[in-house]
Design an enzyme around this catalytic site. Structure first.
Site, PDB file in Angstrom:
ATOM      1  N   THR A   1      31.586  27.773  46.824  1.00 38.90           N
ATOM      2  CA  THR A   1      31.464  26.810  45.730  1.00 38.90           C
ATOM      3  C   THR A   1      32.461  27.094  44.617  1.00 38.90           C
ATOM      4  OG1 THR A   1      29.949  26.059  43.980  1.00 38.90           O
ATOM      5  CG2 THR A   1      29.646  28.295  44.774  1.00 38.90           C
ATOM      6  N   ASP A   2      32.770  26.061  43.843  1.00 33.34           N
ATOM      7  CA  ASP A   2      33.622  26.259  42.671  1.00 33.34           C
ATOM      8  C   ASP A   2      32.904  26.988  41.539  1.00 33.34           C
ATOM      9  OD1 ASP A   2      31.884  24.215  41.917  1.00 33.34           O
ATOM     10  OD2 ASP A   2      33.442  22.813  41.301  1.00 33.34           O
ATOM     11  N   GLU A   3      31.591  27.096  41.633  1.00 29.70           N
ATOM     12  CA  GLU A   3      30.835  27.717  40.543  1.00 29.70           C
ATOM     13  C   GLU A   3      31.135  29.206  40.394  1.00 29.70           C
ATOM     14  OE1 GLU A   3      26.778  26.506  39.881  1.00 29.70           O
ATOM     15  OE2 GLU A   3      27.015  24.812  41.253  1.00 29.70           O
ATOM     16  N   TYR A  14      22.760  32.028  40.989  1.00 27.11           N
ATOM     17  CA  TYR A  14      23.305  31.364  42.178  1.00 27.11           C
ATOM     18  C   TYR A  14      24.792  31.647  42.331  1.00 27.11           C
ATOM     19  CZ  TYR A  14      25.653  27.692  44.784  1.00 27.11           C
ATOM     20  OH  TYR A  14      26.497  27.010  45.630  1.00 27.11           O
ATOM     21  N   ALA A  43      26.633  33.890  40.974  1.00 29.86           N
ATOM     22  CA  ALA A  43      26.907  35.315  41.165  1.00 29.86           C
ATOM     23  C   ALA A  43      26.670  35.734  42.612  1.00 29.86           C
ATOM     24  CB  ALA A  43      26.042  36.144  40.223  1.00 29.86           C
ATOM     25  N   LYS A  78      26.925  33.791  45.246  1.00 29.09           N
ATOM     26  CA  LYS A  78      27.994  33.222  46.067  1.00 29.09           C
ATOM     27  C   LYS A  78      29.305  33.975  45.844  1.00 29.09           C
ATOM     28  CE  LYS A  78      28.114  30.230  48.523  1.00 29.09           C
ATOM     29  NZ  LYS A  78      27.930  30.209  50.005  1.00 29.09           N
ATOM     30  N   PRO A  81      15.876  12.598  33.974  1.00 30.33           N
ATOM     31  CA  PRO A  81      16.111  13.719  33.059  1.00 30.33           C
ATOM     32  C   PRO A  81      17.583  14.123  33.014  1.00 30.33           C
ATOM     33  CG  PRO A  81      15.117  14.509  35.091  1.00 30.33           C
ATOM     34  CD  PRO A  81      15.151  13.016  35.194  1.00 30.33           C
ATOM     35  N   TYR A 129      20.128  16.832  31.200  1.00 35.29           N
ATOM     36  CA  TYR A 129      20.161  18.077  30.436  1.00 35.29           C
ATOM     37  C   TYR A 129      21.056  17.947  29.194  1.00 35.29           C
ATOM     38  CZ  TYR A 129      18.074  20.886  34.226  1.00 35.29           C
ATOM     39  OH  TYR A 129      17.234  21.431  35.158  1.00 35.29           O
TER      40      TYR A 129
END
Length: 356
Positions: A133-135, A159, A161, A163, A214, A216
């Site tokens: 992932t790009d995260e 999450y 971290a 990955k 919802p 954020y």
């Protein structure tokens, strides 16, 4: 054959379905633990296809993985299996460490043992493709350049971290042991069969049910959006022609703030299934932001285009229209996937998040 892990999840299942849509394609051994986001029903169209061998099991089960590798002798492992929802990682990080870190370690060790014992020609052709992932790259400021493959890792959630840790393991197994690996880091995927806890399917499902939508914080968190079938095509290209040991970023060239995404979904629903009660945007509800929410992700996918000629086939406008239409046409799938456990999760995640 290929061994695909997590092939009943959102991205993995789309990859499996696209791969086997080609009558001449190799078979797939599909290993999935069928956790909350793994849905066997997504693969129902393959029930009579002898090229698809589904195995209910965990990537952390070394004996099982060893047996599958010995029995089927796959030429490649495509590793999708992961816990992937940031909010869930905040509530329960242990599962993410177990699956994403320890599970990937177990799979790498099994792959290394299998690969080491192959005849020279099969050994040279073998690949371990890790889907990430790009995260892992952290968060960008408004004017920062998009993430390139050389960007420093700065994960900000349990999450991301987990990955990032799995990416590092894959890299190390290549540099230390010579395991022929490929890694792809993708941006936010959307499309058919997406579990309705992520932004786009959650907005569609809630809107059709007349529930709050919802958002954020201020809704200005920016993400790059990639249609899942384009992602599947990119993985095929990297698996076929990617340079061993390299990382390729996969993005959709579609940076958009979350609030714009929600309004786009609402507008399409207004067009395709209007609500007598009024425009769906009336349901938008701002809620308190989640802890450590990254402000912006953006993918620079020029390396993938330059080396392998890949670009996404879908624009966001075409992809999001296909996605909304798919959910409208597959209400039975949505209803069945919304188990009691899913409803409990949504209630728990948004409980106490007063209007911002």
């Amino acid at each position: 054959m290929l061994l695909v892990t997590g092939g009943a999840g959102f991205i993995g299942a789309n990859f499996v379905l696209d791969w086997l849509a080609d009558p001449a394609a190799e078979g797939i051994v599909n290993l999935d633990a069928l956790t909350y986001a793994g849905n066997r029903e997504t693969l129902a169209s393959l029930d009579d296809d002898p090229r698809h061998v589904f195995v209910h099991g965990d990537i952390g089960d070394r004996a099982l993985v060893d047996r599958l590798l010995a029995e089927h002798r796959p030429r490649a492992i495509v590793h999708f299996a992961a816990e992937s929802h940031v909010d869930r990682s905040i509530h329960g990080p242990g599962t993410f460490i177990q699956t994403n870190v320890l599970g990937t370690f177990t799979l790498l060790e099994a792959a290394r043992a299998h690969w080491s014992g192959l005849p020279p020609a099969e050994r040279a052709a073998f690949r371990f493709h890790h889907v990430s992932t790009d995260e892992v790259y952290g968060s960008l400021g408004p004017g920062d350049p998009a993430f390139a493959e050389t960007h420093a890792y700065e994960p900000n959630s349990p999450y991301s971290a987990s990955k990032a840790a799995s990416d590092h393991l894959v890299r190390a197994w290549h540099h230390t042991y010579g395991l022929p690996v490929l890694t792809t880091n993708c941006s936010n995927n959307y499309g058919p069969y997406h579990f309705p806890e992520k932004l786009i399917p959650l907005m569609i499902v809630n809107a059709l049910a007349g529930k709050p939508l919802p958002v954020y914080g201020d809704g200005q968190q920016v993400r790059d959006w990639l249609y899942v079938k384009d992602h599947a095509a990119a993985i095929r290209e990297v698996l076929a022609r990617g340079r061993v040991g390299e990382t390729y970023n996969v993005g959709g060239w579609n940076e958009k703030p979350n609030l714009e995404i929600v309004h786009t979904v609402c507008a399409l629903l207004d067009e395709l299934r209007p609500d007598p009660a009024g425009p769906y945007a009336r349901l938008i509800t701002y809620v308190a932001d989640r802890p450590g929410h990254d402000r912006r992700y953006a993918i620079d996918a020029r390396k993938l285009e330059r080396e392998l000629g890949w670009r996404p086939a879908e624009t966001f406008e075409t992809g999001i229209r296909k996605t909304v239409a798919w959910y409208l046409d597959h209400g039975d799938w949505v209803q069945r996937v919304q188990s009691g456990a899913y409803r409990d999760w949504v209630d728990r995640n948004y409980a106490g998040r007063s209007a911002a």
